[in-house]
Design a protein around this motif. Structure first.
Motif, mmCIF file in Angstrom:
data_model
loop_
_atom_site.group_PDB
_atom_site.id
_atom_site.type_symbol
_atom_site.label_atom_id
_atom_site.label_comp_id
_atom_site.label_asym_id
_atom_site.label_seq_id
_atom_site.Cartn_x
_atom_site.Cartn_y
_atom_site.Cartn_z
ATOM 1 N N LEU A 61 -8.660 -8.577 0.316
ATOM 2 C CA LEU A 61 -8.086 -7.901 -0.848
ATOM 3 C C LEU A 61 -8.497 -6.436 -0.789
ATOM 4 O O LEU A 61 -9.672 -6.096 -0.951
ATOM 5 N N ASP A 62 -7.520 -5.573 -0.510
ATOM 6 C CA ASP A 62 -7.798 -4.146 -0.372
ATOM 7 C C ASP A 62 -7.279 -3.399 -1.594
ATOM 8 O O ASP A 62 -6.084 -3.252 -1.789
ATOM 9 N N LEU A 63 -8.211 -2.915 -2.430
ATOM 10 C CA LEU A 63 -7.902 -2.148 -3.635
ATOM 11 C C LEU A 63 -8.434 -0.725 -3.529
ATOM 12 O O LEU A 63 -8.556 -0.024 -4.533
ATOM 13 N N SER A 64 -8.723 -0.293 -2.331
ATOM 14 C CA SER A 64 -9.308 1.037 -2.142
ATOM 15 C C SER A 64 -8.312 2.143 -2.454
ATOM 16 O O SER A 64 -7.099 1.936 -2.457
ATOM 17 N N ASP A 65 -8.852 3.312 -2.731
ATOM 18 C CA ASP A 65 -8.053 4.511 -2.969
ATOM 19 C C ASP A 65 -7.049 4.336 -4.112
ATOM 20 O O ASP A 65 -5.864 4.620 -3.969
ATOM 21 N N ILE A 97 -9.162 2.950 -10.142
ATOM 22 C CA ILE A 97 -9.797 1.852 -10.872
ATOM 23 C C ILE A 97 -11.151 2.290 -11.444
ATOM 24 O O ILE A 97 -12.046 2.715 -10.714
ATOM 25 N N SER A 98 -11.272 2.162 -12.764
ATOM 26 C CA SER A 98 -12.530 2.508 -13.434
ATOM 27 C C SER A 98 -13.160 1.299 -14.116
ATOM 28 O O SER A 98 -14.317 1.368 -14.545
ATOM 29 N N LEU A 103 -3.448 2.214 -9.612
ATOM 30 C CA LEU A 103 -4.012 1.224 -10.526
ATOM 31 C C LEU A 103 -5.283 1.787 -11.161
ATOM 32 O O LEU A 103 -6.138 2.345 -10.471
ATOM 33 N N ASP A 104 -5.413 1.642 -12.484
ATOM 34 C CA ASP A 104 -6.597 2.178 -13.160
ATOM 35 C C ASP A 104 -7.572 1.093 -13.603
ATOM 36 O O ASP A 104 -8.665 1.394 -14.086
ATOM 37 N N SER A 105 -7.182 -0.166 -13.453
ATOM 38 C CA SER A 105 -8.075 -1.262 -13.825
ATOM 39 C C SER A 105 -7.664 -2.531 -13.081
ATOM 40 O O SER A 105 -6.541 -2.645 -12.585
ATOM 41 N N SER A 121 0.818 -1.211 0.000
ATOM 42 C CA SER A 121 0.000 0.000 0.000
ATOM 43 C C SER A 121 0.852 1.261 0.000
ATOM 44 O O SER A 121 2.045 1.234 0.293
ATOM 45 N N ARG A 122 0.198 2.359 -0.385
ATOM 46 C CA ARG A 122 0.815 3.688 -0.374
ATOM 47 C C ARG A 122 2.123 3.725 -1.175
ATOM 48 O O ARG A 122 3.139 4.240 -0.719
ATOM 49 N N ASN A 123 2.061 3.190 -2.371
ATOM 50 C CA ASN A 123 3.157 3.291 -3.325
ATOM 51 C C ASN A 123 2.654 4.047 -4.556
ATOM 52 O O ASN A 123 1.667 4.779 -4.475
ATOM 53 N N TYR A 124 3.316 3.853 -5.684
ATOM 54 C CA TYR A 124 2.913 4.498 -6.931
ATOM 55 C C TYR A 124 2.634 3.444 -8.011
ATOM 56 O O TYR A 124 2.828 3.690 -9.193
ATOM 57 N N LEU A 125 2.173 2.298 -7.574
ATOM 58 C CA LEU A 125 1.953 1.189 -8.500
ATOM 59 C C LEU A 125 0.871 1.519 -9.518
ATOM 60 O O LEU A 125 -0.271 1.804 -9.171
ATOM 61 N N SER A 126 1.247 1.469 -10.783
ATOM 62 C CA SER A 126 0.280 1.631 -11.867
ATOM 63 C C SER A 126 0.262 0.404 -12.766
ATOM 64 O O SER A 126 -0.663 0.228 -13.561
#
Length: 353
Positions: A200-204, A207-208, A183-185, A155-160
């Motif tokens: 599985l935490d994908l919040s914030d 993601i669209s 992450l955008d998807s 968490s709290r990285n710049y992963l795209s």
């Protein structure tokens, strides 16, 4: 592997019998099994650490890189704490001798990437914490040897970008934290083989879109956090593929477009016994403009009614137009027919005269 571990254990016992001293400025407890070098402004990992060290605390120092020899011969090490340093580089083969390490914390550093062989030698690791770094992508090779891992915090990285199958080897993983990234998807295959995953935490994130098959293999999932993203619509089949005893889903803080389709999706999800939308009462509409800011729960019963009314009005309008066209056509037909008869009668009347 068993033979190698036995040799390491023998080596550890031999080294444990040798006289060992505590590194300068560090504190050693319980016969040097716990070594604390916290907050000493260290620039490098101290040399000649006791081989029997079970826990090594290097938090809040000035470390900038981890070299191949940094933890050499620390075969007994179970816990390694490296948070709150300035680590930018983890050298290749850095952890190769830490075959018994169970917990590794590298949070709050400056890592941009993990080396391809990052996980080599960490076959016993159960918890890996790398939050609050600068990671932009995740490579498949970096995590492939973590077969015992149960908790992973990125968490709290710049992963795209997450490479397809990046988590494929983590068959024992139970908690995966990916919140507060870019992450955008969510693509199919991201979480393949994670049959023991419970959280599985994908919040914030950003993601669209979520691929329909994204969560298919998550048979143990208890909590799926998707709040604070850019989701405007959902597909029911995406969640229907979650074949679990009970899964709680969080989706608040997304720019929902409140229409009949969205209402139907949430209605179907709520009708599935093992799926629970925890924050449904907190969902608000981003669109259409006339519903912006409205609570979804306050308008959900009206969405399909409004759509049905609109369809009905359009249908009636079309029907009236068609009927009017038919009536006009029939009227014109009769008018033309009468005219033709009048044109036909004219010559006969002239002849009679």
């Amino acid at each position: 592997m068993a033979a190698l571990l036995s040799l390491l254990q023998i080596a550890c016992s031999l080294h444990a019998n040798l006289p060992q001293s505590c590194p300068q400025s560090c504190l050693c407890y319980d016969s040097s099994n716990l070594v604390e070098c916290r907050g000493l402004e260290l620039l490098v990992v101290p040399h000649h650490l006791p081989h029997s060290t079970w826990m090594l605390d290097l938090r809040h120092n000035n470390l900038s890189r981890l070299d191949p020899a940094s933890f050499q011969a620390l075969w007994s090490l179970r816990i390694l704490l490296l948070s709150d340093n300035y680590i930018e580089v983890v050298s290749s083969r850095c952890f190769r001798s830490l075959g018994f390490l169970e917990r590794l914390d590298i949070s709050s550093n400056l890592l941009i990437s993990l080396p391809l062989d990052f996980s080599r030698g960490l076959g016993s690791l159960r918890e890996l914490r790398v939050p609050s770094n600068r990671l932009t992508s995740l490579n498949y090779e970096s995590l492939r040897h973590l077969e015992s891992l149960e908790k992973l915090d990125l968490s709290r990285n710049y992963l795209s970008t997450i490479e397809q199958g990046a988590f494929r080897g983590l068959s024992r993983l139970r908690h995966l934290h990916l919140q507060s990234n870019f992450l955008d998807s969510v693509r199919g295959g991201y979480f393949f083989m994670l049959q023991n995953l419970e959280l599985l935490d994908l919040s914030d994130n950003n993601i669209s879109s979520i691929a329909v098959e994204s969560f298919t293999s998550l048979h143990s999932l208890r909590l799926l956090a998707l709040s604070e993203n850019q989701l405007s619509h959902l597909k029911f089949k995406t969640f229907l593929n979650l074949q679990t005893p009970s899964t709680h889903i969080q989706v608040s803080g997304n720019p929902w477009v409140c229409d009949c389709d969205l209402q139907r999706v949430f209605g179907k999800i709520n009708s599935v016994r093992h799926l629970h939308i925890d924050d449904y009462d907190n969902l608000t509409c981003e669109g259409p403009s006339q519903l912006s800011g409205a609570a979804l729960v306050s308008v959900d019963n009206q969405l399909c009614v409004a759509e049905t009314a609109t369809v009905l009005v359009i249908t009636i309008t079309v029907l009236v137009t068609v009927i009017a066209a038919i009536v006009m056509a029939e009227r014109n037909r009769k008018k033309n027919q009468d005219k033709n008869w009048n044109d036909t009668d004219g010559p006969f009347e002239t002849q009679d005269k």
